[in-house]
Write an enzyme that holds these catalytic residues in place. Structure first.
Site, PDB file in Angstrom:
ATOM      1  N   ASP A  68      -9.924  27.504 -30.546  1.00 41.61           N
ATOM      2  CA  ASP A  68      -8.991  26.837 -30.097  1.00 41.61           C
ATOM      3  C   ASP A  68      -8.090  25.969 -30.931  1.00 41.61           C
ATOM      4  OD1 ASP A  68     -11.154  24.897 -30.515  1.00 41.61           O
ATOM      5  OD2 ASP A  68      -9.720  23.407 -29.647  1.00 41.61           O
ATOM      6  N   ASP A  71     -11.348  24.186 -35.598  1.00 40.71           N
ATOM      7  CA  ASP A  71     -12.878  24.329 -35.480  1.00 40.71           C
ATOM      8  C   ASP A  71     -13.026  25.723 -34.931  1.00 40.71           C
ATOM      9  OD1 ASP A  71     -12.298  24.409 -32.760  1.00 40.71           O
ATOM     10  OD2 ASP A  71     -12.781  22.397 -32.515  1.00 40.71           O
ATOM     11  N   TYR A 220     -11.808  17.979 -24.736  1.00 38.52           N
ATOM     12  CA  TYR A 220     -11.133  18.345 -23.658  1.00 38.52           C
ATOM     13  C   TYR A 220     -11.360  17.859 -22.310  1.00 38.52           C
ATOM     14  CZ  TYR A 220      -9.236  21.378 -27.166  1.00 38.52           C
ATOM     15  OH  TYR A 220      -8.576  22.227 -28.448  1.00 38.52           O
ATOM     16  N   GLU A 465      -3.544  19.525 -37.757  1.00 37.75           N
ATOM     17  CA  GLU A 465      -4.167  20.670 -37.126  1.00 37.75           C
ATOM     18  C   GLU A 465      -3.652  21.369 -36.147  1.00 37.75           C
ATOM     19  OE1 GLU A 465      -8.860  21.454 -34.850  1.00 37.75           O
ATOM     20  OE2 GLU A 465      -7.828  19.283 -34.706  1.00 37.75           O
TER      21      GLU A 465
END
Length: 608
Positions: A68, A71, A220, A465
């Site tokens: 995603d 990571d 999430y 990120e």
């Protein structure tokens, strides 16, 4: 307010942006996020195969899909939203993608996700929604090729429901089926079948996915619940199948599920209301609403309220930075910028096609102003901002060099295959102050704070990120800005072959195909424990001149108790004391549940 809007639309740099180059780079980022066995035509050469044991511990093949963000976890909800938005981009701006030479790459990006979803949807009512564990993954700093963390698969099933995740995956599969309908109809039909099943699973077994896959809650969480995903999935299934059942679902559930009630200031992987409201507004402008037009106008009102808030001409407006960027939160704010810009872009084209305008509390807005707003946001991303920084890695000369991303920050496996251990990665690579050894071309990072400030530091994950769902809406926006509008009607139906037949969703037979006519209506409703329940009366009438015997009915989408019929295997029959149905006679059965009407159809009968 006028001066603030003026600031939004005045670029900080006189240089015109190369939207075509930015589009190409956007698609390269998805290749960098691939998990699994990489194809021969992989263009991001510093990546290698990874996650080849994914799902093995759970007894299922879950190799593939996307990481995603920075990571190495495969989170289902943001991945599905990414695929839905990529598909929507292609469906709206296919011609521009063809002209740019990027349609093939865009379709490859979608298929990389849907191939994985097919694997993850192992049974009609089973969906694997996550591979890997966020806690153990975040303890390590390893490139994906070296992963030593847990790669277990986490699943949803009737005992562990997740209507939001299953609904979003249904939306992704339905939208993607339209992408492939012309070029690969067999694959498109397969996707649509999965979408039907996933929607039924999501609708029948209701619950939040992060109550079943609890490890996802920290990363999430499903804050908005699942009603928005059910409506979102229904909208995409209607587009993909032209099945009136889904149009009716949107109308019947718009009020109770919030589609006509929630006025949003965000559109994201968690909150889909602005997206579904925009799609339903499009159905209305296309003249498809029919008797549902009054309900669909309420959806449209909320879609336009969202856009008015983005333009700061509404009753509840979004915050913007001094440099004019939409700002919602410090952590990965860019996700909200690209989704809002996408909705503004497509809605501008819808209004242009329908010769309409937007009526905001602060006045009428022409389609060109919506498009100018979207362009101001994209230009900010590409460098027209107070820092003169491009927040897309690899675009321009001044872009983030120390991205919070495991793969890009560690020397490529192809160049040095020496194993990088879990904690070794933090000590050796994460802490380095030098630029990333692998440039993560096309990645859109989290972006600046509320005052346009940005720190290019690897440990500044809130700002440096990237994420796939940041880039997915950019695919359509950049294609539109690079290719222009060309004057075509955005509201015309997409010219595609019809979906597969027979349709898996049962339809009421017409009087010409069966002597039995089925009429359903709501006779009462009430609210209990936050849910609205309905009592349905279903009347079966024999319209023929002969007696109907051995009548068998199919009833699906039934989520509560039923009285007046006898269950017989997978079908229903008339009770023994009724037996048969004489000419012009009727019989009634009733049921109660908190959903739209069940699907009732005739399976078989004898006349005599």
């Amino acid at each position: 307010m006028a001066s603030l809007l003026l600031l939004c639309f005045i670029p900080f740099s006189a240089a015109a942006h190369d939207y075509g180059s930015a589009l190409t780079k956007t698609l390269l980022f998805f290749e960098a996020q691939r998990s699994g066995i990489l194809p021969r035509n992989q263009r991001v050469s510093w990546r290698s195969h990874s996650g080849l044991q994914d799902g093995k511990a759970s007894g299922v093949d879950l190799v593939g899909g996307y990481y995603d963000a920075g990571d190495n976890v495969k989170f289902g909800l943001p991945m599905a939203f990414t695929v839905t938005m990529m598909s929507w981009s292609i469906l709206e701006y296919r011609a521009q993608l063809v002209a740019s030479g990027e349609l093939g790459h865009a379709m490859d990006a979608v298929k990389w996700g849907t191939d994985y979803f097919i694997k993850a949807h192992t049974e009609p009512n089973v969906l694997y929604g996550e591979v890997g564990d966020g806690n153990t993954d975040h303890y390590c700093w390893q490139r994906p090729e070296d992963m030593t963390t847990d790669r277990q698969g986490y699943r949803l099933d009737p005992s562990n429901p997740g209507s939001d995740l299953a609904g979003e995956t249904a939306a992704a599969m339905a939208a993607a089926s339209l992408v492939f309908r012309r070029s690969n109809p067999v694959y498109a039909n397969k996707l649509l079948t999965h979408a039907y099943q996933l929607f039924d699973f999501a609708d029948k077994y209701r619950g939040k996915y992060d109550s079943s896959i609890t490890g996802a809650r920290k990363y999430y969480p499903s804050v908005s619940g699942y009603n928005d995903e059910l409506l979102w999935a229904a909208a995409w299934l209607y587009q993909a199948s032209n099945n009136q059942y889904y149009l009716k679902y949107l109308a019947d559930n718009g009020d109770s599920m919030g589609g006509t009630g929630w006025s949003m200031t965000e559109f994201s992987w968690d909150v889909k209301y602005a997206g579904v409201q925009t799609l339903v507004a499009k159905f209305l402008m296309q003249g498809k609403a029919g008797a549902y037009a009054p309900v669909f106008r309420r959806y449209q009102d909320k879609a336009e309220a969202f856009l008015c808030s983005c333009l700061r001409k509404g009753n509840r407006n979004v915050q913007v930075t001094p440099g004019g960027l939409i700002f919602r939160q410090r952590w990965n704010n860019m996700q909200f910028v690209t989704t809002a810009s996408f909705v503004a872009t497509v809605y501008s084209d819808y209004l242009t096609s329908s010769a309409g305008s937007l009526n905001c509390p602060a006045g009428f807005v022409q389609p060109s102003e919506l498009l100018a707003f979207a362009k101001s946001q994209v230009d900010y991303i590409l460098g027209d901002n107070p820092r003169a920084t491009s927040y897309m890695v690899g675009y321009g000369n001044n872009f983030p060099r120390r991205v919070h991303h495991r793969g890009s920050s560690i020397i490529a496996y192809k160049f040095d295959s020496k194993f990088v251990g879990c904690r070794e990665g933090y000590a050796t690579w994460f802490s380095k102050k030098s630029s990333d050894p692998n440039v993560l071309i096309g990645a859109l990072v989290g972006g600046p704070d509320a005052y346009d400030n940005f720190a290019d530091e690897r440990d500044n994950y809130e700002q440096t990120e990237p994420a796939t769902y940041n880039n997915a809406p950019l695919l359509g926006i950049l294609a539109r800005f690079h290719g222009g509008h060309s004057g075509y009607n955005q509201l015309l139906p997409i010219a595609l072959p019809p979906p597969p037949k027979p349709n898996p969703i049962p339809q009421k037979p017409s009087s010409s195909s069966s002597p039995v006519v089925i009429l359903q209506r709501i006779t009462s409703s009430w609210k209990a424990k936050g849910r609205v329940y309905y009592r349905y009366s279903s009347v079966l009438t024999n319209k023929s001149s002969k007696t109907v015997r051995n009548l068998r009915l199919s009833i699906s989408k039934l989520y509560g108790p039923l009285w007046g019929l006898t269950k017989s295997g997978n079908s229903y029959t008339l009770p023994k004391w009724v037996g048969s149905l004489g000419p012009q006679n009727s019989v009634e059965f009733v049921y109660i549940h908190s959903a739209s009407a069940a699907s009732v159809s005739v399976l078989g009968y004898n006349l005599g």
